[in-house]
Design an enzyme around this catalytic site. Structure first.
Site: not given
Ligand code: GUN
Length: 291
Positions: A53, A97, A120
Site C-alpha cells: 500500500k 490494517q 477504508d
Molecule cells: N485486512 C484485510 N483487508 C483489509 C482492508 O481492506 N483494510 C484494512 N484496513 N485491513 C484489511
C-alpha cells in the site's frame, strides 16, 4: 464456453494513471495527498499488504507513512496516534490494517478514525452512508469489484447477484453496492443450506470466503460473471482463490484470476479514496471552508 479473463492488473494500472493527473493538479494547488497506514504486530500477510500500500502510493506521488507498532501496544497508545493523525492537516487518509491483536477493541479503533479521513470506509458513518446510497468512502475491495464490472461493461441492473461471504470488509458492502446498481442480491454464508442451488442462479457471483477452490464448475451458471476475492496460500506455496479457476473457466462467461484479479484493484481503490479525500480538502479550502 471459455471465460473471458478479467485483467485486474491492467485495470488497476489504468486507475493509477488517471490518479497521477489528479495528483499533479493537487500538487499544483499546494496539496500533497497523504496516506498514513498503521499496523500493529507482525502478521506476515498484513506486513506484505501494508508495504504494498505504501510503496504503490509513493510511486504515483502520494506521501505515505507506515506506523509499525509492536503487538503489545496498549489500545490507548493506538487511539492517541489516531487522534494525532486526525488533527494533522497533511494527512488525508488513515488506514488501520486489520486484524488487530485480540487485546485491542477493533470497533473502538475504527470509530476513532475521523470519518473524513477513513479511506477504508469502515467507520459507522461511512457504512451508514453506503447503505443509504449516499456514498462517501466505499471499502476498497468491493469498490474495486464494481470498477472491474464497469470497465468490462458488464450490466448489473436486473441481474441476479450472489455474494458468498458476509464480512464487513467485503461481503456486506459488496451486496449493498450491487443492490444500489439494481441487482437482485442474495448473501450466502458458511451456514447456507444447499449453497450450490443459490450460486447456480447467479448471473454475477462474487466469492469472498477464504476457502481455497470451494466454488467448482457444477456450482456456476453457464456464462456467469464470476469474481474471486479469495487469496489463499496452499501448503505447497501456490496462491489460489476461492474459485476452482481451471474448471470454472470452462463454464463462466467472465472470470477473475488469482493472483492478478481483484487483489491489485483493492490498492488502486485505496489510492483513489486518498486522492478523493485530498480533493475534498482542496475544494473546501477553495470555497473558504475550514476543514
Ligand atoms: N485486512 C484485510 N483487508 C483489509 C482492508 O481492506 N483494510 C484494512 N484496513 N485491513 C484489511
Amino acid at each position: 464456453m471459455t471465460a473471458r479473463i478479467i485483467d485486474g492488473k491492467a485495470i488497476a494500472q489504468k486507475v493509477r494513471e488517471e490518479l497521477k493527473g489528479r495528483i499533479a493538479q493537487l500538487r499544483e494547488a499546494g496539496i500533497v495527498p497523504g496516506l498514513d497506514v498503521i499496523i500493529v504486530g507482525e502478521n506476515p500477510a498484513s506486513q506484505v499488504y501494508v508495504r504494498n500500500k505504501a510503496t504503490t502510493s509513493r510511486e504515483i506521488g502520494i506521501r505515505s507513512e507506515v506506523h509499525a507498532l509492536p503487538a503489545e501496544t496498549p489500545e490507548d497508545t493506538l487511539l492517541r496516534l489516531i487522534g494525532e493523525l486526525n488533527r494533522n492537516p497533511d494527512v488525508h487518509g488513515i488506514l488501520v490494517q486489520l486484524p488487530l491483536p485480540a487485546h485491542i477493541d477493533s470497533s473502538k479503533v475504527l470509530e476513532a478514525v475521523d470519518p473524513a479521513k477513513d479511506v477504508d470506509g469502515f467507520h459507522l458513518r461511512n457504512v451508514g452512508a453506503l447503505v443509504t446510497g449516499n456514498k462517501i468512502f466505499v471499502p476498497c475491495t468491493p469498490n474495486g469489484v464494481m470498477r472491474m464490472l464497469a470497465e468490462e461493461r458488464l450490466t448489473v441492473e436486473g441481474k441476479d447477484a450472489v455474494v458468498v461471504g458476509r464480512s464487513n470488509i467485503v461481503g456486506k458492502p459488496m451486496a449493498f453496492l450491487l443492490l444500489e446498481k439494481g441487482a437482485t442480491v442474495t448473501i450466502c454464508t458458511s451456514k447456507t443450506r444447499n449453497l450450490a442451488e443459490h450460486t447456480r442462479r447467479a448471473d454475477i457471483l462474487v466469492v469472498a470466503t477464504g476457502r481455497p477452490r470451494m466454488i467448482t464448475a457444477d456450482m456456476v451458471k453457464e456464462g456467469a460473471v464470476v469474481i474471486d476475492v479469495g487469496i489463499n496460500r496452499l501448503p505447497d506455496g501456490k496462491l489460489v482463490g476461492d474459485v476452482d479457476f481451471e474448471s470454472v473457466k470452462a463454464k463462466a462467461g467472465c472470470l477473475t484470476p488469482v493472483p492478478g484479479g481483484v487483489g491489485p484493484m483493492t490498492i488502486a481503490m485505496l489510492l483513489c479514496n486518498t486522492v478523493e479525500s485530498a480533493e475534498r480538502v482542496a475544494s473546501a479550502s477553495a470555497r473558504g471552508v475550514k476543514s
